[in-house]
Design a protein around this motif. Sequence first.
Motif, short mmCIF file in Angstrom:
data_model
loop_
_atom_site.label_atom_id
_atom_site.label_comp_id
_atom_site.label_asym_id
_atom_site.label_seq_id
_atom_site.Cartn_x
_atom_site.Cartn_y
_atom_site.Cartn_z
N LEU A 1 0.83 -1.20 0.00
CA LEU A 1 0.00 0.00 0.00
C LEU A 1 0.87 1.25 0.00
O LEU A 1 0.59 2.22 -0.70
N ILE B 1 0.56 4.01 -2.79
CA ILE B 1 0.24 5.40 -2.51
C ILE B 1 1.35 6.31 -3.00
O ILE B 1 1.11 7.41 -3.50
N VAL C 1 0.84 7.63 -6.65
CA VAL C 1 -0.52 8.00 -7.03
C VAL C 1 -0.50 9.51 -7.30
O VAL C 1 0.27 10.24 -6.71
N GLU D 1 -5.57 12.11 -7.04
CA GLU D 1 -6.08 10.84 -6.56
C GLU D 1 -5.84 10.71 -5.06
O GLU D 1 -6.67 10.17 -4.33
N ALA D 2 -4.72 11.23 -4.63
CA ALA D 2 -4.43 11.21 -3.20
C ALA D 2 -5.53 11.96 -2.48
O ALA D 2 -6.03 11.54 -1.43
N THR E 1 -8.60 12.44 -3.50
CA THR E 1 -9.78 11.59 -3.55
C THR E 1 -9.74 10.58 -2.41
O THR E 1 -10.72 10.39 -1.68
N LEU E 2 -8.59 9.97 -2.27
CA LEU E 2 -8.45 8.95 -1.23
C LEU E 2 -8.63 9.52 0.16
O LEU E 2 -9.29 8.93 1.01
N ARG E 3 -8.07 10.68 0.38
CA ARG E 3 -8.22 11.30 1.72
C ARG E 3 -9.69 11.49 2.04
O ARG E 3 -10.15 11.20 3.13
N LEU F 1 -12.20 9.90 0.80
CA LEU F 1 -12.85 8.61 0.97
C LEU F 1 -12.56 7.99 2.33
O LEU F 1 -13.40 7.31 2.92
N LEU F 2 -11.38 8.27 2.80
CA LEU F 2 -10.99 7.67 4.08
C LEU F 2 -11.50 8.49 5.24
O LEU F 2 -11.34 8.12 6.39
N GLY F 3 -12.13 9.57 4.91
CA GLY F 3 -12.70 10.42 5.94
C GLY F 3 -11.91 10.36 7.21
O GLY F 3 -12.25 9.64 8.13
N HIS F 4 -10.85 11.14 7.28
CA HIS F 4 -10.01 11.19 8.48
C HIS F 4 -10.90 11.30 9.68
O HIS F 4 -12.07 11.58 9.57
N VAL F 5 -10.39 11.12 10.85
CA VAL F 5 -11.16 11.11 12.10
C VAL F 5 -11.90 9.81 12.26
O VAL F 5 -11.92 8.99 11.45
#
Lengths: 128, 128
Positions: B106, B110, B113, B117-118, B120-122, B124-128
Motif C-alpha cells: 500500500l 500510494i 498516485v 487521486e491522493a 480523492t483517497l483522503r 474517501l478515508l474520511g479522516h477522524v
Amino acid sequence: MASLGELERAVMDLLWAGHEAATANTLRDMLATSTEAKGDAAGHEGKELAVTTVLTVLSRLEKKGLVERERGTRPHRYQAVSSREEHTAELMHEVLGSAPDRAAVLAQFIGSVTESEAETLRKLLGHV
Amino acid sequence: MASLGELERAVMDLLWAGHEAATANTLRDMLATSTEAKGDAAGHEGKELAVTTVLTVLSRLEKKGLVERERGTRPHRYQAVSSREEHTAELMHEVLGSAPDRAAVLAQFIGSVTESEAETLRKLLGHV
DNA sequence: TCAACTTTTCTACGATCCGTAGAACAATGA
DNA sequence: TCATTGTTCTACGGATCGTAGAAAAGTTGA
C-alpha cells in the motif's frame, strides 16, 4: 501482459524472499525443499526439477522484465528487478489504470479495505 | 484466475459501457462498429465476427462469473455481473491480497498516485 | 403442422503461453 | 585436451483464447 504461471511465481517468490542473486542450481534446490516437509496441506513444491527447467523459466521471467541476470560470473546469478512490493503496487496501478473512472474504482476499493489498512492509508496520505 | 483475452475484454467493455442487457447479435454489431471509423490509431475492432464467436466468448465469460444471462427470453440477454468499477476494485484487492506485506505494498502504491487521486483517497478515508 | 428462419450448443482448430526437459553447444578446471 | 558444469535450442503436451462450422433446438408465418 505480466501474468505469471505457477512455477514462475514460485521462482519469483524465492527471488523476492531470499534475497541476494541466486543461481539456477540454488533455485532448483530451494524449489525442491520449499513448502516441503510440511506434510500438511497440498504439497505444491517438493519436486526435483531439471535445472534446464529452472533456466527456462528464468529466461522467460527475464524476457518479461521481472528478472535480470549477471552474465559475467559463470554460473549466472539471477535476481528480481524490483521488490515484491514494488511489483505488486505496479500491478495494482496497471489494473487501476485500465479503468476510465479511476476515482470510482478507488472508492470501490477503499470501501472494502480492512479498518487497519484504512488506518495505514490515512497515515500514508498524511492529511497534514 | 480471471485474466481476460482481447475479445473477452472488448465484450466486457461493451457490457459495462452500454449497459442494459444485450443479445449476442447486438454485441456482434457493436463490436463491428466500435472503435472503427476513427481511421486513426490501431483499429482494433471493426471485424465482422460470426455470432457463434460472440456466443462462445459470452459462455466463457459466464463460466468465469463475469457475465450472466437471462435464459427465459429467447434471444438470451447478457449482462455484466458487476460494474466495471466493482470488478476492477476486486482485481486490485486480489493483487494486493497475494502479498505477505500488504502495508508495504500500500505504501508503495500510494507513493505513486497522482495528487488529485491522493486527495480523492483522503476524502474517501474520511479522516477522524 | 410444417417449412424456413433464428438462436443456441457442440465440436474443433490454430496460436500462444507455461511446465517440463533432452540435445547440443560453450566455458572451466585439471 | 578432456571431463565436468553451465547455458542455449528445440520441443512437446496441456490450457486458454480467437474463431467459427455443424448440428440441434426453438420460433413463426402460412
